[in-house]
Design a protein around this motif. Structure first.
Motif, PDB file in Angstrom:
ATOM      1  N   PRO A 166       0.788  -1.351  -0.058  1.00 34.43           N
ATOM      2  CA  PRO A 166      -0.121  -0.070   0.017  1.00 34.43           C
ATOM      3  C   PRO A 166       0.732   1.221   0.119  1.00 34.43           C
ATOM      4  CG  PRO A 166      -0.672  -1.311   1.969  1.00 34.43           C
ATOM      5  CD  PRO A 166       0.738  -1.980   1.235  1.00 34.43           C
ATOM      6  N   TYR A 167       2.227   1.193   0.385  1.00 36.25           N
ATOM      7  CA  TYR A 167       2.889   2.179   0.524  1.00 36.25           C
ATOM      8  C   TYR A 167       4.303   2.361  -0.041  1.00 36.25           C
ATOM      9  CZ  TYR A 167       4.981   5.851   3.328  1.00 36.25           C
ATOM     10  OH  TYR A 167       5.539   6.974   3.760  1.00 36.25           O
ATOM     11  N   LYS A 194      -1.301  -2.730  -5.087  1.00 40.86           N
ATOM     12  CA  LYS A 194      -1.871  -2.122  -3.663  1.00 40.86           C
ATOM     13  C   LYS A 194      -1.754  -0.703  -3.397  1.00 40.86           C
ATOM     14  CE  LYS A 194      -2.736  -6.537  -1.568  1.00 40.86           C
ATOM     15  NZ  LYS A 194      -2.444  -7.336  -2.893  1.00 40.86           N
ATOM     16  N   ARG A 243      -1.382   2.985  -2.363  1.00 43.29           N
ATOM     17  CA  ARG A 243      -2.433   3.961  -2.134  1.00 43.29           C
ATOM     18  C   ARG A 243      -1.744   5.233  -1.501  1.00 43.29           C
ATOM     19  NH1 ARG A 243      -7.332   3.149  -0.499  1.00 43.29           N
ATOM     20  NH2 ARG A 243      -7.259   5.354  -0.703  1.00 43.29           N
ATOM     21  N   GLN A 284       2.082  -1.495   5.492  1.00 52.29           N
ATOM     22  CA  GLN A 284       1.139  -0.743   5.649  1.00 52.29           C
ATOM     23  C   GLN A 284       1.059   0.243   6.769  1.00 52.29           C
ATOM     24  OE1 GLN A 284      -2.317  -3.122   5.457  1.00 52.29           O
ATOM     25  NE2 GLN A 284      -3.705  -1.364   4.748  1.00 52.29           N
ATOM     26  N   VAL A 334       0.123   5.231   6.435  1.00 49.36           N
ATOM     27  CA  VAL A 334      -1.308   5.402   6.515  1.00 49.36           C
ATOM     28  C   VAL A 334      -1.907   6.036   7.690  1.00 49.36           C
ATOM     29  CG1 VAL A 334      -3.432   4.778   5.347  1.00 49.36           C
ATOM     30  CG2 VAL A 334      -1.446   3.632   4.434  1.00 49.36           C
ATOM     31  N   ASN A 360      -9.905  12.034   0.454  1.00 50.79           N
ATOM     32  CA  ASN A 360     -10.026  10.424   0.117  1.00 50.79           C
ATOM     33  C   ASN A 360      -9.736  10.106  -1.181  1.00 50.79           C
ATOM     34  OD1 ASN A 360      -9.777   7.799   0.751  1.00 50.79           O
ATOM     35  ND2 ASN A 360     -12.268   7.767   1.211  1.00 50.79           N
ATOM     36  N   GLU A 369      -7.951   8.574  -4.697  1.00 54.76           N
ATOM     37  CA  GLU A 369      -7.242   6.893  -5.234  1.00 54.76           C
ATOM     38  C   GLU A 369      -5.682   6.927  -4.414  1.00 54.76           C
ATOM     39  OE1 GLU A 369      -7.604   5.748  -9.322  1.00 54.76           O
ATOM     40  OE2 GLU A 369      -9.168   7.233  -9.415  1.00 54.76           O
ATOM     41  N   LEU A 370      -5.169   8.200  -4.832  1.00 50.76           N
ATOM     42  CA  LEU A 370      -3.734   8.100  -4.588  1.00 50.76           C
ATOM     43  C   LEU A 370      -3.270   9.319  -3.744  1.00 50.76           C
ATOM     44  CD1 LEU A 370      -1.140   6.207  -5.045  1.00 50.76           C
ATOM     45  CD2 LEU A 370      -0.647   8.010  -6.800  1.00 50.76           C
TER      46      LEU A 370
END
Ligand SMILES: [Zn+2]
Ligand SMILES: [Zn+2]
Length: 503
Positions: free
Chosen positions: A80-81, A117, A119, A149, A153, A162, A164-165
């Motif tokens: 995610p990161y 994944k 974000r 993750q 975040v 909020n 997508e990215l």
């Protein structure tokens, strides 16, 4: 004026920086380096690559500037990161473009690859990441923390966007605007406002081209900014920024440095007109969450300190007022200000306190005795009467881990008295004291042999109560060469040093 016996030998070669971040290459690194040599093969292999290889490949591709691979790697990123860590220092516009083009591919894909994944893309300078990324210990520790993750975040609870990215970034603006990478990034984010949230955590404004500044705030949400550093501005420029400052609701750290400005000085150099100055500076807005306030070399502080502190809504953790001129009323106000009641770090380095009745500082220390961990009173021109006024309160600050009293004027008998008090502070791990006045002759020449002679006895005062960790006694700096003599607990000798007091 202080002069040392080392003069005029000023050219001692500075010790080479021996820090070496690079450890020997790991097997993963060797494998990825080999893969990267065959670009086409590497790109086609990415989709089948084990997850754990991605961070290593990314690092190698980034530092080696394999832009095609970077571009292909982003849409497949399996975490995610993604953080560049301090790699940004080695980056150039081309590598940044490649990473952002990778993002574009990702945004354009209506259905993301099941593998991707990503974000949050972190382009900030996170120094702690440097160690992890160069330690080459992926095999032993699994994936580096900053790729996973949990850490980043949650780092943005106030970020209500909020999209997508999210792209997190630190921005710096100076007289010439921003560097080319930041300028590119800003335009890129502006054009993709619907899908990208550019989250600026640290904003440094060291000079104010107003047009560029307006552009920044078209893209950057003031709510996202946690750390703000305003330097080398004049009061009129602060006025310009005030409407933006008003919306920085989540600011945690504010640094105000060197606010003066030549034209402003010219206008008032003859006769400082207090009313005009305070009219020039609109009051700072209310900062609801501010925890750390740093003010350095600010000429209007003598009128503004109370205002500065009044506009806070939470008790500060850090109050650092350095290189400023404090008024008696400022010092008296500090202990009665609710925002200073829970200080952990108090730094008044290079504020002349010699003209002040210092009781206010004593009261302040008494108020923060249960929270204060660090007290720095370097170059404050304090004499024994000043220290006498704060000693009873100082002895109660039992959570202190660091004290720095360097460059104040204390005789040997008084220094001993001071040490009898600090010896009782059991948490101290770092303490710096001025060499006593007996270490200078009448014309100010440093008598280093005397320091060497006094120090063992001084250290014994501490040892009688506790085991010292890091203790330094240092003479004032030589007027000619800026060197000083330092007696260190570690070396147990009085040594000449050109660069004083590493933290
Ligand atoms: Zn010298
Ligand atoms: Zn944000």
């Amino acid at each position: 004026m202080v002069v040392c016996p080392q003069c005029p030998d000023e050219d001692d070669p500075l010790e080479e920086d021996t820090m070496n971040f690079y450890s020997s290459p790991t097997l993963l690194k060797l494998a990825s380096q080999r893969l990267l040599r065959e670009e086409a093969l590497a790109i086609s292999a990415l989709k089948d690559l084990p997850r754990d290889l991605f961070p290593v490949i990314f690092e190698e591709a980034f530092t080696g500037r394999y832009t095609k691979i970077l571009r292909a790697l982003i849409p497949l990123w399996p975490f995610p990161y993604l953080s560049k860590g301090t790699l940004i220092e080695n980056s150039n516009l081309e590598t940044l473009k490649a990473v952002l083009e990778g993002q574009d591919i990702l945004i354009a894909q209506k259905i993301h690859s099941s593998r991707c994944k990503l974000r949050v893309l972190n382009l900030r300078n996170t120094h702690h990441a440097l160690w992890r990324i160069y330690e080459g210990s992926y095999e032993h520790e699994g994936l580096p923390e900053f790729m996973t993750q949990k850490y980043p975040v949650v780092n943005s609870p106030d970020c209500r966007e909020n999209k997508e990215l999210t792209v997190t970034v630190d921005l710096k603006l100076d007289e010439d605007g921003m560097d080319e990478s930041a300028t590119y990034l800003l335009q890129w984010a502006q054009q993709r406002k619907d899908s990208i949230h550019l989250c600026c955590r640290t904003l440094r404004i060291h000079g104010l081209p107003k047009a560029v500044c307006r552009e920044i705030f078209k893209v950057v949400h003031t709510d996202c900014i946690k750390d703000l550093d305003l330097s080398f501005l004049n009061p009129e420029e602060i006025d310009f920024l005030t409407p933006y400052l008003r919306h920085m609701n989540n600011l945690l750290t504010l640094m105000i440095k060197s606010i003066r400005g030549a034209s402003y000085m010219d206008d008032f150099s003859e006769e400082v007109d207090e009313e005009n100055i305070s009219r020039l500076i609109s009051p700072l807005p209310t900062f609801h969450y501010l925890q750390n306030l740093y003010v350095h070399d600010v000429i209007f502080l003598e009128i503004q300190l109370k205002e500065c502190l009044r506009c806070l809504r939470k008790p500060l953790k850090t109050l650092s007022i350095t290189g400023c001129f404090l008024l008696h009323s400022d010092l008296d106000y500090l202990p009665y200000c609710l925002n200073t009641s829970e200080l952990k770090y108090l730094n008044l380095t290079a504020t002349c306190l010699d003209h002040l009745v210092i009781d206010g500082l004593g009261f302040l220390l008494e108020n923060v005795k249960d929270t204060l961990e660090s007290l720095e009173l370097e170059f404050c021109m304090m004499e024994e009467s000043h220290f006498s006024a704060i000693l009873p309160a100082l002895s109660q600050c039992s959570h202190l881990t660091k004290v720095n009293f360097y460059n104040n004027e204390l005789s040997l008998p008084f220094l001993k008295q001071l040490l009898h008090h600090t010896a009782q502070l059991s948490q101290l791990t770092y303490e710096v004291y001025p060499a006593p006045l007996e270490c200078y002759d009448d014309s100010g020449v440093i008598l280093s042999h005397r320091l060497e002679k006094f120090c063992p006895e001084l250290l014994d005062i501490i040892r009688a109560k506790r085991q010292p960790t890091r203790v330094i006694f240092a003479t004032n700096q030589c007027f000619n060469c800026s060197g000083s003599y330092v007696y260190d607990l570690e070396t147990q000798h009085c040594l000449y040093q050109k660069v004083l007091l590493p933290d």
